[in-house]
Design a protein around this motif. Structure first.
Motif, short mmCIF file in Angstrom:
data_model
loop_
_atom_site.label_atom_id
_atom_site.label_comp_id
_atom_site.label_asym_id
_atom_site.label_seq_id
_atom_site.Cartn_x
_atom_site.Cartn_y
_atom_site.Cartn_z
N ASP A 82 9.03 9.79 -6.92
CA ASP A 82 8.88 9.68 -5.47
C ASP A 82 9.99 8.80 -4.92
N PRO A 83 11.25 9.26 -4.98
CA PRO A 83 12.37 8.40 -4.57
C PRO A 83 12.35 8.04 -3.09
N ASP A 84 11.68 8.80 -2.27
CA ASP A 84 11.62 8.50 -0.84
C ASP A 84 10.42 7.65 -0.45
N GLY A 85 9.58 7.29 -1.41
CA GLY A 85 8.44 6.44 -1.14
C GLY A 85 7.39 7.08 -0.26
N LEU A 86 7.28 8.40 -0.30
CA LEU A 86 6.32 9.10 0.56
C LEU A 86 4.88 8.83 0.16
N ILE A 87 4.63 8.75 -1.14
CA ILE A 87 3.26 8.46 -1.59
C ILE A 87 2.86 7.06 -1.18
N GLU A 88 3.77 6.11 -1.41
CA GLU A 88 3.51 4.72 -1.05
C GLU A 88 3.26 4.57 0.45
N ALA A 89 3.97 5.35 1.25
CA ALA A 89 3.82 5.26 2.71
C ALA A 89 2.42 5.66 3.16
N GLU A 90 1.76 6.49 2.37
CA GLU A 90 0.43 6.95 2.74
C GLU A 90 -0.68 6.00 2.29
N LEU A 91 -0.36 5.05 1.41
CA LEU A 91 -1.37 4.13 0.91
C LEU A 91 -1.46 2.90 1.80
N PRO A 92 -2.64 2.57 2.29
CA PRO A 92 -2.77 1.37 3.12
C PRO A 92 -2.67 0.11 2.26
N LEU A 93 -2.07 -0.93 2.82
CA LEU A 93 -1.98 -2.20 2.12
C LEU A 93 -3.30 -2.95 2.27
N ASP A 94 -3.83 -3.42 1.17
CA ASP A 94 -5.06 -4.22 1.20
C ASP A 94 -4.66 -5.68 1.30
N ARG A 95 -4.65 -6.20 2.51
CA ARG A 95 -4.16 -7.55 2.76
C ARG A 95 -5.13 -8.64 2.39
N ALA A 96 -6.42 -8.36 2.42
CA ALA A 96 -7.44 -9.41 2.26
C ALA A 96 -7.28 -10.25 1.00
N PRO A 97 -7.10 -9.65 -0.19
CA PRO A 97 -6.98 -10.50 -1.39
C PRO A 97 -5.77 -11.42 -1.34
N LEU A 143 2.17 -12.56 -5.33
CA LEU A 143 2.61 -12.70 -3.94
C LEU A 143 3.93 -11.95 -3.71
N THR A 144 4.81 -11.96 -4.69
CA THR A 144 6.07 -11.25 -4.58
C THR A 144 5.84 -9.75 -4.48
N GLY A 145 4.96 -9.23 -5.32
CA GLY A 145 4.67 -7.80 -5.29
C GLY A 145 4.12 -7.36 -3.95
N HIS A 146 3.22 -8.14 -3.41
CA HIS A 146 2.65 -7.77 -2.11
C HIS A 146 3.70 -7.90 -1.02
N ALA A 147 4.50 -8.95 -1.07
CA ALA A 147 5.55 -9.13 -0.06
C ALA A 147 6.55 -7.98 -0.09
N ARG A 148 6.88 -7.50 -1.29
CA ARG A 148 7.80 -6.36 -1.39
C ARG A 148 7.16 -5.10 -0.80
N ALA A 149 5.87 -4.92 -0.99
CA ALA A 149 5.18 -3.76 -0.40
C ALA A 149 5.19 -3.85 1.12
N VAL A 150 4.96 -5.04 1.66
CA VAL A 150 4.98 -5.22 3.11
C VAL A 150 6.40 -4.97 3.63
N ALA A 151 7.41 -5.51 2.93
CA ALA A 151 8.79 -5.33 3.36
C ALA A 151 9.17 -3.84 3.34
#
Length: 120
Positions: free
Chosen positions: A11-26, A55-63
């Motif tokens: 998935d080089p364009d990140g299309l699957i990732e774009a469809e997944l909501p970020l779970d911010r609560a944890p 924290l880095t992994g989540h920050a990269r997902a948000v970025a």
């Protein structure tokens, strides 16, 4: 013979990732816990490293999410320029190697303006 039950996704364009909501609560809870630390280092170095990695992994997902949204804005817009500046700063901080220290974990949580560097 061993057969794998895992599927590798291309998935080089990140299309699957774009469809997944970020779970911010944890991660919000983790950041609150990090910011509440008051005493001397109480955890093992590897525990701080694991927290910094989470924290880095989540920050990269948000970025990544911010980048996808910013790329949809006109190139000469103010919000796009601001997003580019924030994303460059975030990448600079996130590219630093995590250290197993309270200072580093707090830097990853946004509490400190300094990147993770060994305190010697």
């Amino acid at each position: 013979m061993h057969t794998s039950t895992h599927t590798v996704l291309y998935d080089p364009d990140g299309l699957i990732e774009a469809e997944l909501p970020l779970d911010r609560a944890p991660y919000e809870c983790l950041v609150k816990a990090v910011l509440a630390w008051t005493g001397p280092d109480a955890l093992a170095e590897r525990d701080y490293e694991q927290i910094a990695l989470q924290l880095t992994g989540h920050a990269r997902a948000v970025a990544s999410d911010v980048r996808r949204r910013a790329d949809q804005l006109p190139k000469d817009s103010g919000p796009r320029a601001l997003a580019d500046v924030v994303l460059r700063e975030a990448e600079g901080r996130l590219s630093a190697t995590p250290e197993g220290t309270v200072h580093c974990v707090r830097a990853r949580s946004g509490w400190s303006s300094a990147p993770c560097v060994p305190l010697t």
